[in-house]
Design a protein around this motif. Sequence first.
Motif, PDB file in Angstrom:
ATOM      1  N   GLY A 246       0.806  -1.213   0.000  1.00 42.38           N
ATOM      2  CA  GLY A 246       0.000   0.000   0.000  1.00 42.38           C
ATOM      3  C   GLY A 246       0.838   1.260   0.000  1.00 42.38           C
ATOM      4  N   VAL A 247       0.141   2.363  -0.075  1.00 39.00           N
ATOM      5  CA  VAL A 247       0.772   3.680  -0.073  1.00 39.00           C
ATOM      6  C   VAL A 247       1.302   3.960   1.336  1.00 39.00           C
TER       7      VAL A 247
ATOM      8  N   ASN B 211       1.748   6.668   3.257  1.00 36.16           N
ATOM      9  CA  ASN B 211       0.980   7.498   4.188  1.00 36.16           C
ATOM     10  C   ASN B 211      -0.266   6.786   4.704  1.00 36.16           C
ATOM     11  N   ARG B 212      -0.861   5.958   3.893  1.00 33.94           N
ATOM     12  CA  ARG B 212      -2.011   5.167   4.366  1.00 33.94           C
ATOM     13  C   ARG B 212      -1.565   4.133   5.389  1.00 33.94           C
ATOM     14  N   ARG B 213      -0.375   3.584   5.185  1.00 35.51           N
ATOM     15  CA  ARG B 213       0.162   2.624   6.154  1.00 35.51           C
ATOM     16  C   ARG B 213       0.431   3.313   7.490  1.00 35.51           C
TER      17      ARG B 213
ATOM     18  N   VAL C 274      -1.291   5.858   8.738  1.00 32.62           N
ATOM     19  CA  VAL C 274      -2.603   6.027   9.373  1.00 32.62           C
ATOM     20  C   VAL C 274      -3.108   4.703   9.927  1.00 32.62           C
ATOM     21  N   LYS C 275      -2.940   3.628   9.161  1.00 28.75           N
ATOM     22  CA  LYS C 275      -3.398   2.315   9.631  1.00 28.75           C
ATOM     23  C   LYS C 275      -2.593   1.821  10.826  1.00 28.75           C
TER      24      LYS C 275
ATOM     25  N   TRP D 153       4.953  11.228   8.357  1.00 28.20           N
ATOM     26  CA  TRP D 153       4.277  11.553   7.103  1.00 28.20           C
ATOM     27  C   TRP D 153       5.298  11.967   6.048  1.00 28.20           C
TER      28      TRP D 153
ATOM     29  N   GLY E 163       4.250  10.606  -0.261  1.00 24.12           N
ATOM     30  CA  GLY E 163       3.518   9.438   0.208  1.00 24.12           C
ATOM     31  C   GLY E 163       3.899   8.122  -0.434  1.00 24.12           C
TER      32      GLY E 163
END
Length: 98
Positions: free
Chosen positions: A24-25, A27-29, A31-32, A92, A96
């Motif tokens: 995955g991307v 920045n999404r990782r 957040v997760k 961050w 990303g």
Amino acid sequence: MILGGVAVNAAIFIVNDLNNRKIGVYNRRVVKAVGGKAVPILLTILSTCFGLIPFIMEGQNEIFWFSLAIGTIGGLVFSVVGVFLALPVFLWRKNGVR
């Protein structure tokens, strides 16, 4: 020492989860990873704060324990801000991707 240990361990916990997520991307990782570890970290902090409430209830009778409880609870609340707001900002990335 207590507060530094809790905050650093929480940050290590989140960064380790981030490093284990490979798909995955980026920045999404981030957040997760933060969202996925929020419950155990918050439960640890809340249980410590609630465990110190009896020392606050005694009030001024026990100056040492009252001061320790107030300082520890205040530091733990501030560490929540550091772990859940400052750490994701530092992790961050602008684009990303990685």
